[in-house]
Design a protein around this motif. Structure first.
Motif, PDB file in Angstrom:
ATOM      1  N   ALA A  66      32.173  39.510  55.783  1.00 42.10           N
ATOM      2  CA  ALA A  66      32.099  40.555  54.756  1.00 42.10           C
ATOM      3  C   ALA A  66      33.054  41.703  55.071  1.00 42.10           C
ATOM      4  O   ALA A  66      33.748  42.198  54.177  1.00 42.10           O
ATOM      5  N   VAL A  67      33.107  42.117  56.331  1.00 40.48           N
ATOM      6  CA  VAL A  67      34.005  43.206  56.716  1.00 40.48           C
ATOM      7  C   VAL A  67      35.455  42.748  56.619  1.00 40.48           C
ATOM      8  O   VAL A  67      36.322  43.483  56.126  1.00 40.48           O
ATOM      9  N   TYR A  68      35.744  41.526  57.032  1.00 38.71           N
ATOM     10  CA  TYR A  68      37.107  40.992  56.951  1.00 38.71           C
ATOM     11  C   TYR A  68      37.587  40.965  55.502  1.00 38.71           C
ATOM     12  O   TYR A  68      38.729  41.287  55.209  1.00 38.71           O
ATOM     13  N   ARG A  69      36.695  40.590  54.606  1.00 39.68           N
ATOM     14  CA  ARG A  69      37.031  40.541  53.179  1.00 39.68           C
ATOM     15  C   ARG A  69      37.250  41.944  52.610  1.00 39.68           C
ATOM     16  O   ARG A  69      38.077  42.137  51.720  1.00 39.68           O
ATOM     17  N   ALA A  70      36.523  42.939  53.117  1.00 43.15           N
ATOM     18  CA  ALA A  70      36.626  44.308  52.601  1.00 43.15           C
ATOM     19  C   ALA A  70      37.910  45.004  53.053  1.00 43.15           C
ATOM     20  O   ALA A  70      38.399  45.897  52.360  1.00 43.15           O
ATOM     21  N   LEU A  71      38.445  44.607  54.195  1.00 42.88           N
ATOM     22  CA  LEU A  71      39.658  45.259  54.706  1.00 42.88           C
ATOM     23  C   LEU A  71      40.865  44.894  53.845  1.00 42.88           C
ATOM     24  O   LEU A  71      40.935  43.793  53.304  1.00 42.88           O
ATOM     25  N   PRO A  72      41.828  45.810  53.725  1.00 43.61           N
ATOM     26  CA  PRO A  72      43.023  45.493  52.934  1.00 43.61           C
ATOM     27  C   PRO A  72      43.843  44.395  53.598  1.00 43.61           C
ATOM     28  O   PRO A  72      43.896  44.295  54.825  1.00 43.61           O
ATOM     29  N   LYS A  73      44.485  43.578  52.771  1.00 48.28           N
ATOM     30  CA  LYS A  73      45.285  42.465  53.293  1.00 48.28           C
ATOM     31  C   LYS A  73      46.604  43.012  53.813  1.00 48.28           C
ATOM     32  O   LYS A  73      47.492  43.357  53.053  1.00 48.28           O
ATOM     33  N   SER A  74      46.711  43.108  55.126  1.00 49.95           N
ATOM     34  CA  SER A  74      47.938  43.573  55.757  1.00 49.95           C
ATOM     35  C   SER A  74      48.033  42.938  57.139  1.00 49.95           C
ATOM     36  O   SER A  74      47.123  42.230  57.583  1.00 49.95           O
ATOM     37  N   LEU A  75      49.125  43.216  57.807  1.00 50.95           N
ATOM     38  CA  LEU A  75      49.309  42.684  59.153  1.00 50.95           C
ATOM     39  C   LEU A  75      48.386  43.346  60.175  1.00 50.95           C
ATOM     40  O   LEU A  75      48.170  42.818  61.255  1.00 50.95           O
ATOM     41  N   LEU A  76      47.833  44.502  59.827  1.00 46.43           N
ATOM     42  CA  LEU A  76      46.942  45.213  60.746  1.00 46.43           C
ATOM     43  C   LEU A  76      45.492  44.731  60.666  1.00 46.43           C
ATOM     44  O   LEU A  76      44.666  45.171  61.454  1.00 46.43           O
ATOM     45  N   ARG A  77      45.173  43.856  59.708  1.00 42.74           N
ATOM     46  CA  ARG A  77      43.774  43.463  59.521  1.00 42.74           C
ATOM     47  C   ARG A  77      43.206  42.782  60.761  1.00 42.74           C
ATOM     48  O   ARG A  77      42.076  43.055  61.159  1.00 42.74           O
ATOM     49  N   ARG A  78      43.969  41.915  61.387  1.00 40.59           N
ATOM     50  CA  ARG A  78      43.483  41.208  62.578  1.00 40.59           C
ATOM     51  C   ARG A  78      43.233  42.181  63.733  1.00 40.59           C
ATOM     52  O   ARG A  78      42.251  42.069  64.453  1.00 40.59           O
ATOM     53  N   HIS A  79      44.115  43.175  63.894  1.00 47.24           N
ATOM     54  CA  HIS A  79      43.938  44.163  64.961  1.00 47.24           C
ATOM     55  C   HIS A  79      42.781  45.112  64.647  1.00 47.24           C
ATOM     56  O   HIS A  79      42.094  45.580  65.554  1.00 47.24           O
ATOM     57  N   THR A  80      42.581  45.381  63.369  1.00 46.44           N
ATOM     58  CA  THR A  80      41.459  46.232  62.966  1.00 46.44           C
ATOM     59  C   THR A  80      40.131  45.538  63.260  1.00 46.44           C
ATOM     60  O   THR A  80      39.171  46.171  63.696  1.00 46.44           O
ATOM     61  N   MET A  81      40.078  44.235  63.048  1.00 49.12           N
ATOM     62  CA  MET A  81      38.840  43.478  63.300  1.00 49.12           C
ATOM     63  C   MET A  81      38.487  43.444  64.789  1.00 49.12           C
ATOM     64  O   MET A  81      37.329  43.244  65.141  1.00 49.12           O
ATOM     65  N   GLN A  82      39.459  43.661  65.663  1.00 52.55           N
ATOM     66  CA  GLN A  82      39.170  43.676  67.096  1.00 52.55           C
ATOM     67  C   GLN A  82      38.354  44.899  67.500  1.00 52.55           C
ATOM     68  O   GLN A  82      37.743  44.914  68.565  1.00 52.55           O
ATOM     69  N   ARG A  83      38.328  45.918  66.646  1.00 46.99           N
ATOM     70  CA  ARG A  83      37.534  47.119  66.932  1.00 46.99           C
ATOM     71  C   ARG A  83      36.129  47.024  66.339  1.00 46.99           C
ATOM     72  O   ARG A  83      35.375  47.981  66.403  1.00 46.99           O
ATOM     73  N   LEU A  84      35.790  45.885  65.734  1.00 49.28           N
ATOM     74  CA  LEU A  84      34.449  45.663  65.192  1.00 49.28           C
ATOM     75  C   LEU A  84      33.661  44.839  66.201  1.00 49.28           C
ATOM     76  O   LEU A  84      34.082  43.752  66.590  1.00 49.28           O
ATOM     77  N   HIS A  85      32.509  45.345  66.615  1.00 45.77           N
ATOM     78  CA  HIS A  85      31.661  44.672  67.604  1.00 45.77           C
ATOM     79  C   HIS A  85      30.302  44.428  66.947  1.00 45.77           C
ATOM     80  O   HIS A  85      29.614  45.387  66.597  1.00 45.77           O
ATOM     81  N   ILE A  86      29.917  43.162  66.796  1.00 48.93           N
ATOM     82  CA  ILE A  86      28.686  42.810  66.083  1.00 48.93           C
ATOM     83  C   ILE A  86      27.719  42.147  67.052  1.00 48.93           C
ATOM     84  O   ILE A  86      28.093  41.243  67.806  1.00 48.93           O
ATOM     85  N   PHE A  87      26.453  42.611  66.989  1.00 48.53           N
ATOM     86  CA  PHE A  87      25.408  42.054  67.846  1.00 48.53           C
ATOM     87  C   PHE A  87      24.221  41.645  66.978  1.00 48.53           C
ATOM     88  O   PHE A  87      23.839  42.369  66.060  1.00 48.53           O
ATOM     89  N   PRO A  88      23.609  40.491  67.257  1.00 48.60           N
ATOM     90  CA  PRO A  88      22.494  40.026  66.421  1.00 48.60           C
ATOM     91  C   PRO A  88      21.211  40.835  66.591  1.00 48.60           C
ATOM     92  O   PRO A  88      20.339  40.798  65.731  1.00 48.60           O
ATOM     93  N   ASP A  89      21.085  41.567  67.690  1.00 50.90           N
ATOM     94  CA  ASP A  89      19.881  42.372  67.915  1.00 50.90           C
ATOM     95  C   ASP A  89      20.305  43.757  68.401  1.00 50.90           C
ATOM     96  O   ASP A  89      21.445  44.149  68.233  1.00 50.90           O
TER      97      ASP A  89
END
Length: 178
Positions: A106-129
């Motif tokens: 969902a977050v990947y889809r919300a980010l703008p399509k650019s070359l920075l999207r992959r690097h931006t996703m590296q700053r997202l940390h998701i935990f199940p609990d």
């Protein structure tokens, strides 16, 4: 440059760590909020080509809520790039395999399509609990407000508070519920 000005300059360009509780939240509506912090659009120095976004830690991704029949009807597509490698996975199956994937997609889809999207996703940390590693927990300095408040379950309300709640009517002692 004075010491105060240096501190202000450092604070403008520093990466802040935010925490977001995804419990009972729609991941696609939450992704729009998380996107602003990952890209740094709330900062005065923001520019689309400037990589000034912050880190976001998402907790309780195992307890997200999808609207209506989304668990049964939403389908995620994946292709292995080999012939016949296309697969479609239902949301509940994907969530059962990995409880962090729906929020990540969902977050990947919300980010703008650019070359920075992959690097931006590296700053997202998701935990199940709610278990966050100690080194990340030390860095967190802000909490992102949830879109919708999580209701209190009846079994979590103290018995004394339930007993002291005003009653509209009192049933007779020999009343039988059907």
């Amino acid at each position: 440059m004075s010491l105060a000005r240096k501190g202000q300059h450092w604070g403008t360009f520093a990466r802040i760590w935010h925490v977001y509780d995804a419990k009972w939240q729609d991941p696609y509506k939450s992704a729009e909020i998380i996107k602003h912090y990952l890209l740094g659009t709330y900062k005065p120095i923001y520019h689309p080509l400037n990589n000034c976004g912050d880190h976001v830690v998402v907790i309780n991704s195992k307890e997200i809520a999808l609207c209506g029949d989304e668990w049964r009807k939403r389908v995620y597509f994946h292709h292995t790039t080999y012939h016949g490698g296309a697969t479609w996975t239902l949301a509940w199956e994907l969530h059962h395999k990995d409880p962090t994937l729906i929020v990540e997609k969902a977050v990947y889809r919300a980010l703008p399509k650019s070359l920075l999207r992959r690097h931006t996703m590296q700053r997202l940390h998701i935990f199940p609990d709610e278990k966050i590693p100690e080194d990340m927990l030390k860095n967190i300095s802000n909490q992102i407000k949830q879109l919708r408040t999580v209701p209190v379950q009846l079994n979590h309300i103290p018995r004394t508070e339930v007993d002291n709640f005003p009653q509209l009517l009192k049933y007779p002692k020999n009343y039988i519920l059907k």
